[in-house]
Design a protein around this motif. Structure first.
Motif, PDB file in Angstrom:
ATOM      1  N   TYR A  96     -99.149   0.608 -58.313  1.00  0.00           N
ATOM      2  CA  TYR A  96     -98.737  -1.142 -58.179  1.00  0.00           C
ATOM      3  C   TYR A  96     -99.776  -1.057 -56.291  1.00  0.00           C
ATOM      4  O   TYR A  96    -100.360  -1.946 -56.161  1.00  0.00           O
ATOM      5  CB  TYR A  96     -97.775  -1.631 -58.582  1.00  0.00           C
ATOM      6  N   GLU A  97     -98.681  -0.207 -55.774  1.00  0.00           N
ATOM      7  CA  GLU A  97     -99.130  -0.101 -54.527  1.00  0.00           C
ATOM      8  C   GLU A  97    -100.371  -0.592 -53.349  1.00  0.00           C
ATOM      9  O   GLU A  97    -100.812  -0.462 -52.761  1.00  0.00           O
ATOM     10  CB  GLU A  97     -97.829   0.679 -53.315  1.00  0.00           C
ATOM     11  N   MET A  98    -101.323   1.098 -54.288  1.00  0.00           N
ATOM     12  CA  MET A  98    -102.394   1.319 -54.324  1.00  0.00           C
ATOM     13  C   MET A  98    -102.989   0.666 -54.390  1.00  0.00           C
ATOM     14  O   MET A  98    -104.245  -0.479 -53.761  1.00  0.00           O
ATOM     15  CB  MET A  98    -102.511   2.563 -54.830  1.00  0.00           C
ATOM     16  N   ALA A  99    -103.013  -0.517 -55.809  1.00  0.00           N
ATOM     17  CA  ALA A  99    -103.931  -1.410 -56.245  1.00  0.00           C
ATOM     18  C   ALA A  99    -103.291  -2.174 -55.564  1.00  0.00           C
ATOM     19  O   ALA A  99    -104.472  -3.202 -55.913  1.00  0.00           O
ATOM     20  CB  ALA A  99    -103.288  -1.382 -57.759  1.00  0.00           C
ATOM     21  N   HIS A 242     -99.888  11.506 -67.625  1.00  0.00           N
ATOM     22  CA  HIS A 242    -100.528  12.661 -66.740  1.00  0.00           C
ATOM     23  C   HIS A 242    -101.279  11.668 -66.087  1.00  0.00           C
ATOM     24  O   HIS A 242    -102.938  11.583 -66.589  1.00  0.00           O
ATOM     25  CB  HIS A 242    -100.988  13.908 -66.654  1.00  0.00           C
ATOM     26  N   TYR A 243    -102.372  11.634 -64.751  1.00  0.00           N
ATOM     27  CA  TYR A 243    -103.423  11.167 -64.900  1.00  0.00           C
ATOM     28  C   TYR A 243    -104.109  11.313 -63.556  1.00  0.00           C
ATOM     29  O   TYR A 243    -104.884  10.924 -63.235  1.00  0.00           O
ATOM     30  CB  TYR A 243    -103.028   9.122 -63.781  1.00  0.00           C
ATOM     31  N   GLY A 244    -104.084  12.317 -63.116  1.00  0.00           N
ATOM     32  CA  GLY A 244    -105.212  12.762 -62.088  1.00  0.00           C
ATOM     33  C   GLY A 244    -106.186  13.765 -62.200  1.00  0.00           C
ATOM     34  O   GLY A 244    -106.977  13.979 -61.626  1.00  0.00           O
ATOM     35  N   GLN A 270    -119.841  13.665 -59.735  1.00  0.00           N
ATOM     36  CA  GLN A 270    -119.378  12.494 -59.590  1.00  0.00           C
ATOM     37  C   GLN A 270    -118.454  11.342 -59.794  1.00  0.00           C
ATOM     38  O   GLN A 270    -118.515  10.284 -58.809  1.00  0.00           O
ATOM     39  CB  GLN A 270    -121.202  12.051 -59.527  1.00  0.00           C
ATOM     40  N   VAL A 271    -118.135  11.426 -60.858  1.00  0.00           N
ATOM     41  CA  VAL A 271    -117.784   9.949 -61.560  1.00  0.00           C
ATOM     42  C   VAL A 271    -116.157  10.530 -61.038  1.00  0.00           C
ATOM     43  O   VAL A 271    -115.280   9.451 -60.597  1.00  0.00           O
ATOM     44  CB  VAL A 271    -117.441  10.383 -62.895  1.00  0.00           C
ATOM     45  N   GLU A 272    -115.871  11.899 -61.208  1.00  0.00           N
ATOM     46  CA  GLU A 272    -114.649  12.204 -60.774  1.00  0.00           C
ATOM     47  C   GLU A 272    -114.272  12.186 -59.727  1.00  0.00           C
ATOM     48  O   GLU A 272    -113.507  11.672 -58.228  1.00  0.00           O
ATOM     49  CB  GLU A 272    -114.137  13.858 -60.529  1.00  0.00           C
ATOM     50  N   ARG A 277    -109.668   9.402 -54.161  1.00  0.00           N
ATOM     51  CA  ARG A 277    -109.149   9.131 -53.228  1.00  0.00           C
ATOM     52  C   ARG A 277    -107.540   8.310 -53.674  1.00  0.00           C
ATOM     53  O   ARG A 277    -106.438   7.961 -53.102  1.00  0.00           O
ATOM     54  CB  ARG A 277    -109.909   7.574 -52.461  1.00  0.00           C
ATOM     55  N   TRP A 278    -107.677   8.110 -55.412  1.00  0.00           N
ATOM     56  CA  TRP A 278    -106.577   7.925 -56.181  1.00  0.00           C
ATOM     57  C   TRP A 278    -105.863   9.107 -56.391  1.00  0.00           C
ATOM     58  O   TRP A 278    -104.868   8.810 -56.638  1.00  0.00           O
ATOM     59  CB  TRP A 278    -107.167   7.089 -56.971  1.00  0.00           C
ATOM     60  N   GLY A 279    -105.761  10.008 -56.147  1.00  0.00           N
ATOM     61  CA  GLY A 279    -104.954  11.171 -55.728  1.00  0.00           C
ATOM     62  C   GLY A 279    -104.198  11.274 -57.322  1.00  0.00           C
ATOM     63  O   GLY A 279    -105.772  11.286 -58.458  1.00  0.00           O
ATOM     64  N   PRO A 280    -103.483  11.129 -57.867  1.00  0.00           N
ATOM     65  CA  PRO A 280    -102.291  11.361 -59.245  1.00  0.00           C
ATOM     66  C   PRO A 280    -102.693  10.078 -60.284  1.00  0.00           C
ATOM     67  O   PRO A 280    -102.678  10.042 -61.044  1.00  0.00           O
ATOM     68  CB  PRO A 280    -100.847  11.427 -58.489  1.00  0.00           C
ATOM     69  N   TRP A 281    -103.075   9.223 -59.027  1.00  0.00           N
ATOM     70  CA  TRP A 281    -103.798   8.141 -60.464  1.00  0.00           C
ATOM     71  C   TRP A 281    -104.817   7.572 -60.430  1.00  0.00           C
ATOM     72  O   TRP A 281    -105.252   7.117 -60.383  1.00  0.00           O
ATOM     73  CB  TRP A 281    -102.766   6.839 -59.519  1.00  0.00           C
ATOM     74  N   LYS A 282    -106.145   9.057 -60.530  1.00  0.00           N
ATOM     75  CA  LYS A 282    -107.714   8.677 -60.809  1.00  0.00           C
ATOM     76  C   LYS A 282    -107.578   8.098 -61.465  1.00  0.00           C
ATOM     77  O   LYS A 282    -108.215   6.958 -61.755  1.00  0.00           O
ATOM     78  CB  LYS A 282    -107.935   9.893 -61.000  1.00  0.00           C
ATOM     79  N   GLY A 283    -106.061   8.720 -63.037  1.00  0.00           N
ATOM     80  CA  GLY A 283    -107.341   8.152 -64.153  1.00  0.00           C
ATOM     81  C   GLY A 283    -106.717   6.528 -64.582  1.00  0.00           C
ATOM     82  O   GLY A 283    -107.699   6.079 -65.053  1.00  0.00           O
TER      83      GLY A 283
END
Length: 295
Positions: A96-99, A242-244, A270-272, A277-283
């Motif tokens: 949420y902090e990143m979002a 796990h959202y990486g 390219q999708v990845e 930049r979202w690191g462990p929150w990519k997913g």
DNA sequence: GGTAGACCTGGACGC
DNA sequence: GCGTCCAGGTCTACC
């Protein structure tokens, strides 16, 4: 005798947001009302008994109702399973902090989004994920409904409400039956092999809920399952918290193409990269992104 | 390590 | 009603 109790979630929490999080809610044996305020599910307890549970939205949690009387041990079992299904203990504050700094994701905080509905067992989610591969969504729903309706146990007092079949129930079937009756097509041997491995004890999927291993190690284990490729593994990683990785399917390629590549074809890498930049929150960032292209 | 082709179902379409 | 084409990920064989 009716049993009713409330379960609180790690805040912020929205029951309807979890139900709306993805297409899983359309898959039997989930039964939701059109407003996503109530969910009915035939839940198999650890000792084998199947009970009908009805979940209702309450502020910051859920009210659980069942027409069965439950012993303390069974009550604990239900609480654990409901918490798992709705990801009630997840702390998403770092996401949420990143979002909060990203206009395309600012809605997730407002709507308490971020949790993803999952089945009570990892086995059920792995089977369902295999059924999503290389087919249209309507066919996925049909294959899943066939498995539930043909091989799932019905409730004693409500026989048309059926539980998802266990690994043991599917393991004793044969490939031809799964092809011709359940209409799984070439996925039949994958589901059968999975069910037999779980039933024999060679594969302990439920341990993946609690094992403290890295996302990469977990991904390797999932990829070792026949029928699970990169998309399916990423989807299951999401369901395991796990959202990486981004579950890159044809839809992901389409929306990323429209969002950043002017509609030109894009490769999975390219999708990845779009969410690097979202690191462990990519997913999660991919999952809840406010896409320009709505389909 | 990268790539081509097979796998299977069901919907859309043309005849 | 029938035949053909197409979409959808993963596996396997081959280079």
């Amino acid at each position: 005798m009716m049993t009713t109790f409330n379960i609180s979630a790690y805040p912020p929490f929205s029951f309807s947001a979890v139900l709306r999080s993805h297409g899983w809610i359309q898959m039997l044996p989930f039964h939701a009302d059109p407003e996503y305020k109530q969910l009915t599910y035939p839940l198999r307890l650890n000792e084998g008994r199947i009970i009908k549970i009805i979940l209702h939205e309450i502020p910051d949690g859920v009210r659980v109702q069942t027409y069965e009387s439950l012993q303390d041990k069974e009550l604990d079992d239900v609480v654990k399973k409901v918490k798992w299904m709705l990801c009630m203990d997840q702390d998403l504050s770092a996401f949420y902090e990143m979002a909060s700094a990203e206009p395309k994701l600012s809605h997730v905080i407002q709507l308490a989004q971020g949790r993803i509905l999952r089945s009570p067992t990892v086995f059920e989610d792995v089977v369902k994920t295999i059924l999503t591969t290389n087919t249209l969504w309507a066919a996925t729903l049909r294959m899943n409904a066939n498995l539930v309706n043909l091989y799932g146990d019905g409730l004693i007092m409500e026989s048309d409400l059926r539980a998802f079949p266990t690994a043991s129930q599917l393991a004793c079937l044969d490939e031809d039956t799964l092809r011709s009756k359940a209409r799984l097509g070439y996925r039949a041997p994958y589901v059968l092999e999975l069910a037999q491995a779980v039933q024999s004890g060679d594969l302990d999927l439920e341990a993946l809920k609690v094992e403290h291993i890295s996302t990469e190690q977990l991904r390797k284990r999932l990829l070792a399952i026949k029928g699970i490729g990169s998309y399916a593994a990423a989807n299951l990683l999401m369901l395991l918290g796990h959202y990486g990785f981004v579950p890159v399917d044809s839809w992901a390629r389409k929306v990323v193409s429209q969002e950043w590549y002017g509609g030109n074809p894009v490769e999975p890498a390219q999708v990845e990269a779009a969410f690097q930049r979202w690191g462990p929150w990519k997913g999660l960032a991919y999952w809840f992104w406010d896409w320009n292209f709505k389909g």
